[in-house]
Design an enzyme around this catalytic site. Structure first.
Site, short mmCIF file in Angstrom:
data_model
loop_
_atom_site.label_atom_id
_atom_site.label_comp_id
_atom_site.label_asym_id
_atom_site.label_seq_id
_atom_site.Cartn_x
_atom_site.Cartn_y
_atom_site.Cartn_z
N GLU A 158 1.07 -1.21 0.06
CA GLU A 158 0.05 -0.12 0.00
C GLU A 158 0.88 1.14 -0.03
O GLU A 158 1.75 1.33 0.83
CB GLU A 158 -0.94 -0.03 0.99
CG GLU A 158 -2.01 1.20 1.17
CD GLU A 158 -1.81 2.39 1.84
OE1 GLU A 158 -1.55 3.38 1.29
OE2 GLU A 158 -1.63 2.09 3.09
N CYS A 162 -2.31 8.40 4.25
CA CYS A 162 -2.18 7.88 2.93
C CYS A 162 -3.68 8.31 2.40
O CYS A 162 -3.61 8.58 1.38
CB CYS A 162 -2.08 6.28 2.70
SG CYS A 162 -0.46 5.85 3.56
#
Length: 544
Positions: free
Chosen positions: A293, A327
């Protein structure tokens, strides 16, 4: 020998404590912070059953108070990585052979230890080491980490029950083996829960792990490692080393027993590691599992029918909670011309109420960015905005000060160029860029949202008009792996919104779901025939 089918039902999400005035959790957390600040910790690497110290140490300093030292951690080198791999491989067979219920209960005990005895310390180390306020620490290092541990046990229990059908005279069964080798977990600074999940989810599946956390997350990582050991995790199953990224990669990615990478970090680093793994496939016993990720350039798309107050709250929280160092943080917003002025005005008033300072003062909403490198990068973007003819202007905030800590005000940039640099590049800080579009060009703007950034992590649509919502859901299908309707694009909860994105945002293997755990398992199908054939001939071969 198995003496029963031990199943773990779906847990409930860990309740988020309020830390309101007069609550016991607020008193406990303040005491833990005071206790930790008064001592200097000496953090070793954990390799096998050893606490490894070296003659090279680095200071652990709060980002909001960088003159204060919380202690030191010991830096390793390539030899320490090799020792960690060897320690992992020595215990691999024994760990893989351990019964499921005994493996599972280690992680369930760790979850209970965090929920009770160590809750204040997990939160305090995260607050001091990563500059998170009490609420951001609570939802991360307590609740999300507990949820990862408990839900992953449940999901893995479900996977083990998934078995093939059998025909008459035959029994078919499926084994879910751990990978053959070791898993390399590389974790970021911004979420203690990610730092805990990336090594434990493969370990739960029977794998052994070499874990490198971010240098900026050592303080909370060592606390979690101590909890795992208290919970009964055998020596060598997870090995925590503090080594530079290039050295770590050079050793792990060139080892024949490298079996998988569990990564959260930058897209550039992930791309480089993927390239190295691809070049080295001939070295490995098996094709490694690559789970990552990476970055995000997360959007809030506002329709002309949206509720202004809901939009303002979504932007204020989505862009500025934990200083935008998520994020999933809202970093670009598209405002319709009919609502833009009111949204900007109310957002300015809201930001003016946000206090900024140390985590010890619980009235502060904004704290420091993680380190000087991050501060300088963000300050550089703001300096560029102030240049003439930049195509953008700072309309809220913009001040920076690193005298005592790495503080950057919550900042809003407005641009007339939808492809301006801060609309496209991931900044990872408390900076939101807005673009005002013609309210009658909604469909065209949806296409702009989809094509502006290489990332595809999170995004949201704010609208009352259901046709507008439906259009956004369909036209932005590939623009976000986690999509939100009338909410901020942050705050995924384990079991509720499995997290991950595609495109340049990663492999979308959804942390906090069964999908992620499948990646750390290698299935073996076994067919047993009860009465074996004794003649090769089939009936079709006969003519009479």
């Amino acid at each position: 020998m198995n003496y029963g089918d031990f199943y773990y039902p779906l847990p409930a999400n860990e309740p988020v404590l309020t830390y309101a005035p007069g609550t016991p959790e607020k008193a406990a957390l303040k005491n833990a912070i005071k206790e930790l600040k008064a001592q200097k910790i000496d953090v070793p690497m954990y390799i096998g059953g050893e606490e490894v110290r070296t003659d090279k140490t680095s200071a652990i300093r709060p980002p909001h108070d960088h003159k204060h030292s919380l202690g030191v951690y010991h830096n390793g080198d390539a030899n320490h990585v090799k020792r960690a791999i060897n320690a992992a491989l020595r215990v691999r067979d024994k760990w893989a052979a351990m019964s499921w219920e005994n493996r599972a209960n280690i992680f369930l005990k760790a979850a209970d230890l965090i929920a009770g005895k160590y809750r204040a310390y997990m939160n305090a180390t995260t607050m001091l080491g990563q500059s998170k306020n009490a609420y951001q620490a609570e939802i991360d290092s307590a609740c999300e980490l507990i949820d990862f541990l408990r839900f992953n046990v449940h999901y893995l229990s479900d996977i083990y029950r998934q078995q093939p059908i059998s025909s008459a005279g035959v029994n078919n069964r499926m084994e879910y083996r751990p990978l053959e080798g070791f898993v390399f977990a590389l974790t970021p600074f911004n979420f203690t829960a990610i730092g805990g999940n990336l090594p434990t989810s493969p370990a739960m599946c029977g794998n052994v792990v070499v874990w490198k956390c971010s240098n900026a997350q050592v303080y909370s990582a060592q606390m979690f490692m101590r909890i795992l050991k208290e919970a009964g995790l055998p020596d060598g199953v997870i090995n925590l080393v503090f080594v530079s990224g290039p050295v770590m990669g050079e050793v792990c990615l060139h080892h024949p027993d490298f079996a998988g990478l569990h990564f959260t970090g930058s897209t550039a680093v992930f791309n480089s590691m993927w390239e190295t793994i691809g070049k080295n496939t001939g070295l490995y016993k098996s094709y490694p599992r690559i789970v990552g990720e990476t970055g995000g350039k997360d959007f809030v798309m506002v329709h002309r029918s949206a509720d202004v107050d809901a939009v303002v709250t979504a932007l204020a929280r989505g862009a500025f909670e934990y200083q935008g160092q998520k994020c999933s943080a809202a970093s670009r917003a598209y405002l319709p011309s009919n609502l833009a002025a009111e949204i900007k005005s109310k957002l300015k008033m809201e930001i003016a109420t946000m206090k900024m300072g140390t985590v010890e003062d619980f009235t502060n909403f904004i704290n420091a960015v993680i380190d000087e490198k991050s501060f300088d990068k963000l300050a550089g973007y703001l300096k560029d905005v102030r240049k003439r003819n930049s195509g953008a202007r700072i309309i809220i905030g913009g001040k920076c000060d690193k005298t005592e800590g790495y503080f950057i005000e919550p900042t809003v940039i407005e641009t007339t160029d939808p492809k301006y640099v801060t609309m496209c590049e991931e900044l990872f800080g408390p900076i939101l860029t807005i673009y005002v579009y013609d309210e009658n060009k909604y469909e065209e703007t949806l296409k702009l949202v989809d094509t502006t950034s290489p990332y595809s992590l999170t995004g949201s649509i704010m609208a009352h008009d259901r046709f507008a919502i439906d259009a956004a859901v369909n036209k932005l299908r590939n623009a976000a792996g986690n999509f939100y309707i009338n909410d901020k694009p942050t705050g995924a909860v384990v079991g509720q919104q499995p997290f991950g994105g595609a495109r340049a945002s990663g492999t979308n293997d959804k942390a906090g779901s069964m999908l992620n755990l499948y990646r750390w398992l290698s299935a073996r199908t076994i067919k047993e025939t009860f009465v074996s054939p004794t003649d090769y001939r089939y009936p079709f071969m006969k003519e009479k």
